[in-house]
Design an enzyme around this catalytic site. Structure first.
Site, mmCIF file in Angstrom:
data_model
loop_
_atom_site.group_PDB
_atom_site.id
_atom_site.type_symbol
_atom_site.label_atom_id
_atom_site.label_comp_id
_atom_site.label_asym_id
_atom_site.label_seq_id
_atom_site.Cartn_x
_atom_site.Cartn_y
_atom_site.Cartn_z
ATOM 1 N N TYR A 166 0.854 -1.204 0.000
ATOM 2 C CA TYR A 166 0.000 0.000 0.000
ATOM 3 C C TYR A 166 0.888 1.253 0.000
ATOM 4 O O TYR A 166 0.674 2.177 -0.780
ATOM 5 C CB TYR A 166 -0.911 -0.015 1.229
ATOM 6 C CG TYR A 166 -1.855 1.168 1.326
ATOM 7 C CD1 TYR A 166 -3.015 1.213 0.554
ATOM 8 C CD2 TYR A 166 -1.598 2.236 2.178
ATOM 9 C CE1 TYR A 166 -3.886 2.302 0.624
ATOM 10 C CE2 TYR A 166 -2.454 3.328 2.268
ATOM 11 C CZ TYR A 166 -3.597 3.355 1.493
ATOM 12 O OH TYR A 166 -4.453 4.432 1.572
ATOM 13 N N LYS A 170 1.180 4.211 -2.954
ATOM 14 C CA LYS A 170 0.899 5.635 -2.714
ATOM 15 C C LYS A 170 2.128 6.499 -3.020
ATOM 16 O O LYS A 170 1.996 7.605 -3.540
ATOM 17 C CB LYS A 170 0.422 5.845 -1.272
ATOM 18 C CG LYS A 170 -0.947 5.240 -1.010
ATOM 19 C CD LYS A 170 -2.027 5.929 -1.831
ATOM 20 C CE LYS A 170 -3.419 5.393 -1.568
ATOM 21 N NZ LYS A 170 -4.452 6.084 -2.366
HETATM 22 P P1 NAI Z 1 -13.453 3.566 0.801
HETATM 23 O O1 NAI Z 1 -13.016 2.163 0.888
HETATM 24 O O2 NAI Z 1 -14.463 4.067 1.778
HETATM 25 O O3 NAI Z 1 -14.004 3.872 -0.687
HETATM 26 C C1 NAI Z 1 -13.246 3.476 -1.801
HETATM 27 C C2 NAI Z 1 -13.958 3.814 -3.086
HETATM 28 O O4 NAI Z 1 -13.133 3.331 -4.169
HETATM 29 C C3 NAI Z 1 -15.305 3.132 -3.248
HETATM 30 O O5 NAI Z 1 -16.171 3.989 -3.976
HETATM 31 C C4 NAI Z 1 -14.986 1.896 -4.073
HETATM 32 O O6 NAI Z 1 -16.083 1.446 -4.862
HETATM 33 C C5 NAI Z 1 -13.875 2.449 -4.966
HETATM 34 N N1 NAI Z 1 -13.007 1.378 -5.459
HETATM 35 C C6 NAI Z 1 -12.307 0.494 -4.720
HETATM 36 N N2 NAI Z 1 -11.660 -0.375 -5.519
HETATM 37 C C7 NAI Z 1 -11.951 -0.025 -6.783
HETATM 38 C C8 NAI Z 1 -11.618 -0.555 -8.055
HETATM 39 N N3 NAI Z 1 -10.847 -1.638 -8.187
HETATM 40 N N4 NAI Z 1 -12.107 0.058 -9.156
HETATM 41 C C9 NAI Z 1 -12.914 1.132 -9.045
HETATM 42 N N5 NAI Z 1 -13.265 1.676 -7.869
HETATM 43 C C10 NAI Z 1 -12.805 1.098 -6.754
HETATM 44 O O7 NAI Z 1 -12.123 4.424 0.862
HETATM 45 P P2 NAI Z 1 -11.809 5.922 1.396
HETATM 46 O O8 NAI Z 1 -11.390 5.820 2.794
HETATM 47 O O9 NAI Z 1 -12.897 6.846 1.013
HETATM 48 O O10 NAI Z 1 -10.488 6.231 0.548
HETATM 49 C C11 NAI Z 1 -10.500 6.892 -0.699
HETATM 50 C C12 NAI Z 1 -9.052 7.128 -1.117
HETATM 51 O O11 NAI Z 1 -8.370 7.841 -0.101
HETATM 52 C C13 NAI Z 1 -8.264 5.832 -1.333
HETATM 53 O O12 NAI Z 1 -7.385 6.012 -2.430
HETATM 54 C C14 NAI Z 1 -7.468 5.703 -0.046
HETATM 55 O O13 NAI Z 1 -6.277 4.985 -0.242
HETATM 56 C C15 NAI Z 1 -7.207 7.158 0.285
HETATM 57 N N6 NAI Z 1 -6.934 7.397 1.683
HETATM 58 C C16 NAI Z 1 -7.843 7.119 2.663
HETATM 59 C C17 NAI Z 1 -7.528 7.388 3.982
HETATM 60 C C18 NAI Z 1 -8.464 7.124 5.112
HETATM 61 O O14 NAI Z 1 -8.040 7.292 6.263
HETATM 62 N N7 NAI Z 1 -9.698 6.722 4.874
HETATM 63 C C19 NAI Z 1 -6.235 7.973 4.369
HETATM 64 C C20 NAI Z 1 -5.373 8.230 3.265
HETATM 65 C C21 NAI Z 1 -5.721 7.958 1.987
#
Ligand code: NAI
Length: 262
Positions: A166, A170
């Site tokens: 991961y 990133k």
């Molecule tokens: P989440 O898991 O709540 O939502 C992820 C979204 O991405 C969903 O809409 C899902 O359908 C979509 N998705 C996942 N795999 C996919 C694929 N193979 N193809 C198309 N769509 C796909 O995640 P969250 O927490 O909202 O995170 C969003 C972004 O922010 C991610 O890139 C994550 O790595 C990043 N992030 C999140 C943090 C956190 O603390 N929640 C911290 C730092 C970064």
């Protein structure tokens, strides 16, 4: 004047959902993607976001597919262009954590490939395709200066050896931001990295207790969880054109986590 158009990957929940609502408030039509559409359940996922977004008098086109799959990316582009004919803001937000955390000395190629394909290869080639479309728009004359935003993580600069793949994915996106920022500047296309800290979403719900404790103990100078709206506001500032001379910039939205402290 036509409305500007934003493509947001991973818009069905969490950070992507927050970004979609923010850009809808700014008057953007939106193409929102996710892995799945659940038409049988209109209260959830992309359909819930569509209803919410469209309450701001803009259009929301939901598209399902795996960002890692070239055919799915092709379909996404076709649907986007047939709906709106343009993309002014691309937000590369979709991403996954690990199915299982394993020490870097134990982690598997299967997990490595999964995370790299979704978190790194998908955004690389989606951005390539959308950037070529944005260049065509700029050459034809456009009322909106396009921009591309990558959502990375504190993991792009913070070592967690029990989720190495991961972190590597990133860190790769951080370089992708610089590469596209450099290449697209001549067309007036700004490219930005937003680096979230610990944000309350489904992704982090499984480690809630651990982070509640760490935050209370002072892990971050600002002692609270980040919310999707915190990230959305940073995206909103870029979309409003407030950072037009700052291409390649990293915006840390992490409650100060990135500060070195003594
Ligand atoms: P989440 O898991 O709540 O939502 C992820 C979204 O991405 C969903 O809409 C899902 O359908 C979509 N998705 C996942 N795999 C996919 C694929 N193979 N193809 C198309 N769509 C796909 O995640 P969250 O927490 O909202 O995170 C969003 C972004 O922010 C991610 O890139 C994550 O790595 C990043 N992030 C999140 C943090 C956190 O603390 N929640 C911290 C730092 C970064």
């Amino acid at each position: 004047m036509r409305k500007p158009v934003a493509m947001i990957t991973g818009a069905s929940r969490g950070i992507g959902r927050g970004i979609a609502i923010e850009l809808a408030k700014q008057g953007y039509d939106i193409i929102g993607t996710a892995t799945k559409l659940t038409p049988e359940d209109r209260d959830k996922g992309l359909f819930e976001v569509k209803d919410r977004v469209e309450s701001y008098a803009v259009n929301f086109v939901p598209v399902a597919g795996d960002i890692a799959d070239p055919e799915a990316r092709k379909r996404l582009l076709q649907e986007a262009f047939s709906a709106f004919g343009r993309v002014d803001v691309l937000v590369n937000n979709a991403g996954v954590g690990l199915l299982k955390r394993l020490d870097i000395l134990e982690t598997t190629e299967e997990s490595y490939d999964r995370v790299m394909n979704i978190n790194l290869k998908g955004p690389f080639f989606l951005t390539q395709a959308v950037a070529n479309q944005m260049i065509r728009q700029v050459k034809q004359g456009t009322e909106y200066a396009p921009s591309v935003i990558f959502i990375t993580s504190i993991s792009s600069h913070t070592a967690s050896p029990n989720r190495a793949e991961y972190c590597v994915s990133k860190a790769g996106i951080s370089m992708m931001t610089k590469l596209y920022a450099d290449r697209l500047a001549e067309y007036g296309i700004g490219v930005f990295e937003i680096s979230p800290g610990i944000i309350a979403t489904d992704m982090t719900s499984v480690v809630k207790d651990k982070y509640d404790k760490l935050i209370a103990e002072g892990l971050t100078p600002i002692k609270r969880w980040g919310q999707p709206e915190d990230i959305a506001k940073a995206v909103g500032a870029i979309a409003e054109g407030r950072l037009d001379f700052s291409t390649g910039q990293v915006i840390n939205v992490d409650g100060g986590f990135h500060l070195r402290r003594l």
